[in-house]
Design a protein around this motif. Structure first.
Motif, mmCIF file in Angstrom:
data_model
loop_
_atom_site.group_PDB
_atom_site.id
_atom_site.type_symbol
_atom_site.label_atom_id
_atom_site.label_comp_id
_atom_site.label_asym_id
_atom_site.label_seq_id
_atom_site.Cartn_x
_atom_site.Cartn_y
_atom_site.Cartn_z
ATOM 1 N N UNK A 1 -4.860 -9.292 -5.000
ATOM 2 C CA UNK A 1 -5.717 -7.840 -6.410
ATOM 3 C C UNK A 1 -6.834 -7.385 -5.820
ATOM 4 N N UNK A 2 -7.001 -6.273 -5.778
ATOM 5 C CA UNK A 2 -8.106 -5.340 -4.852
ATOM 6 C C UNK A 2 -9.545 -6.223 -5.102
ATOM 7 N N UNK A 3 -10.270 -5.513 -3.909
ATOM 8 C CA UNK A 3 -11.687 -6.351 -3.866
ATOM 9 C C UNK A 3 -12.748 -6.044 -5.544
ATOM 10 N N UNK A 4 -12.757 -5.011 -6.056
ATOM 11 C CA UNK A 4 -13.453 -4.848 -7.329
ATOM 12 C C UNK A 4 -12.225 -5.290 -8.341
ATOM 13 N N UNK A 5 -13.007 -6.640 -9.124
ATOM 14 C CA UNK A 5 -12.113 -7.222 -9.644
ATOM 15 C C UNK A 5 -13.046 -7.185 -12.055
ATOM 16 N N UNK A 6 -13.814 -5.626 -11.540
ATOM 17 C CA UNK A 6 -14.557 -6.069 -12.425
ATOM 18 C C UNK A 6 -13.657 -5.088 -13.801
ATOM 19 N N UNK A 7 -13.740 -5.577 -14.326
ATOM 20 C CA UNK A 7 -13.119 -4.466 -15.892
ATOM 21 C C UNK A 7 -11.206 -5.280 -16.049
ATOM 22 N N UNK A 8 -10.646 -3.474 -15.890
ATOM 23 C CA UNK A 8 -9.861 -3.514 -16.004
ATOM 24 C C UNK A 8 -9.257 -2.988 -14.397
ATOM 25 N N UNK A 9 -8.273 -3.610 -13.911
ATOM 26 C CA UNK A 9 -8.034 -3.318 -12.556
ATOM 27 C C UNK A 9 -6.025 -3.821 -12.272
ATOM 28 N N UNK A 10 -5.696 -3.181 -11.529
ATOM 29 C CA UNK A 10 -4.142 -3.394 -11.444
ATOM 30 C C UNK A 10 -4.447 -4.296 -9.800
ATOM 31 N N UNK A 11 -3.017 -4.979 -9.877
ATOM 32 C CA UNK A 11 -2.497 -5.802 -8.809
ATOM 33 C C UNK A 11 -1.339 -5.410 -8.370
ATOM 34 N N UNK A 12 -0.819 -5.760 -6.715
ATOM 35 C CA UNK A 12 0.191 -5.665 -6.501
ATOM 36 C C UNK A 12 1.259 -6.561 -6.054
ATOM 37 N N UNK A 13 2.714 -6.619 -6.137
ATOM 38 C CA UNK A 13 3.260 -7.815 -5.687
ATOM 39 C C UNK A 13 2.746 -8.140 -4.157
ATOM 40 N N UNK A 14 2.865 -8.636 -3.546
ATOM 41 C CA UNK A 14 2.195 -9.131 -2.710
ATOM 42 C C UNK A 14 3.352 -8.782 -1.254
ATOM 43 N N UNK A 15 4.461 -8.766 -1.985
ATOM 44 C CA UNK A 15 5.337 -8.213 -0.594
ATOM 45 C C UNK A 15 5.496 -6.850 -0.506
ATOM 46 N N UNK A 16 4.656 -5.832 -1.603
ATOM 47 C CA UNK A 16 4.854 -4.465 -1.926
ATOM 48 C C UNK A 16 4.053 -4.101 -0.460
ATOM 49 N N UNK A 17 2.455 -4.873 -0.703
ATOM 50 C CA UNK A 17 1.599 -4.145 -0.206
ATOM 51 C C UNK A 17 1.500 -4.266 1.252
ATOM 52 N N UNK A 18 0.870 -2.408 1.267
ATOM 53 C CA UNK A 18 0.927 -2.728 2.929
ATOM 54 C C UNK A 18 -0.162 -3.514 3.668
ATOM 55 N N UNK A 19 0.698 -3.665 4.617
ATOM 56 C CA UNK A 19 0.176 -5.080 6.109
ATOM 57 C C UNK A 19 -0.192 -3.752 7.216
ATOM 58 N N UNK A 20 -1.197 -4.434 7.856
ATOM 59 C CA UNK A 20 -1.515 -4.204 9.449
ATOM 60 C C UNK A 20 -0.381 -4.397 10.257
ATOM 61 N N UNK A 21 -0.107 -3.030 11.386
ATOM 62 C CA UNK A 21 0.706 -2.828 12.422
ATOM 63 C C UNK A 21 0.776 -4.198 13.439
ATOM 64 N N UNK A 22 1.337 -4.849 13.737
ATOM 65 C CA UNK A 22 1.387 -5.877 14.529
ATOM 66 C C UNK A 22 1.293 -5.212 16.021
ATOM 67 N N UNK A 23 0.771 -6.105 16.728
ATOM 68 C CA UNK A 23 0.547 -5.369 17.849
ATOM 69 C C UNK A 23 2.077 -5.527 18.610
#
Length: 159
Positions: A88-110
């Protein structure tokens, strides 16, 4: 016969290699993505959408804090009552869009950043080695050409 570089040229070469190493280290240990692991929430598909339409967003129901909310899923083609891990995005007020967790960008590992730095440094070292070999072959070729020219100008006299 190898071409000798002057101490000033060697210092410049070593300076460039050193600065490239420092730059790679800064990229490696520099500020990465501050998010790290992305927290996911389980959501249930309440209104699936066909992927062929203009508004191809499934509607999902998820629990944020102590509230149950309905949101658009950035995806389509899921089954009714299918449970999906979403971000979920940080701002969940009003109508918002969520992403599937596997497709969300993540940090680049060490490990990935370390591999990228080592690849860049090995490429730089290989390029420097190829440059030095090229200069050596040019010097050998020019020395051979000078010897041939000397043989043409002053032929050997046989008694």
């Amino acid at each position: 016969m190898a071409v000798r570089l002057s101490p000033v040229r060697w210092a410049l070469v070593l300076l460039v290699v050193g600065l490239a190493g420092v730059a790679a280290a800064v990229v490696l240990w520099g500020p990465g993505d501050a998010r790290g692991e992305v927290p996911s929430v389980e959501a249930t598909v309440v209104a699936p959408a066909s992927c062929g339409g203009v508004d191809a967003y499934d509607r999902v129901e998820l629990r944020i804090g102590d509230q149950t909310r309905t949101a658009k899923l950035d995806g389509c083609g899921h089954r009714q009552d299918e449970v999906i891990a979403v971000v979920a995005p940080a701002d969940t007020s009003g109508d918002f869009t969520v992403q599937v967790a596997e497709s969300a960008p993540a940090a680049v590992s060490f490990k990935i950043r370390l591999a990228a730095m080592l690849t860049c440094l090995s490429g730089l070292a290989g390029g420097l080695y190829a440059h030095l070999l090229g200069r050596r072959s040019q010097a050998t070729a020019s020395a051979d050409a000078a010897k041939e020219l000397q043989d043409v100008v002053t032929p050997e006299v046989k008694p």
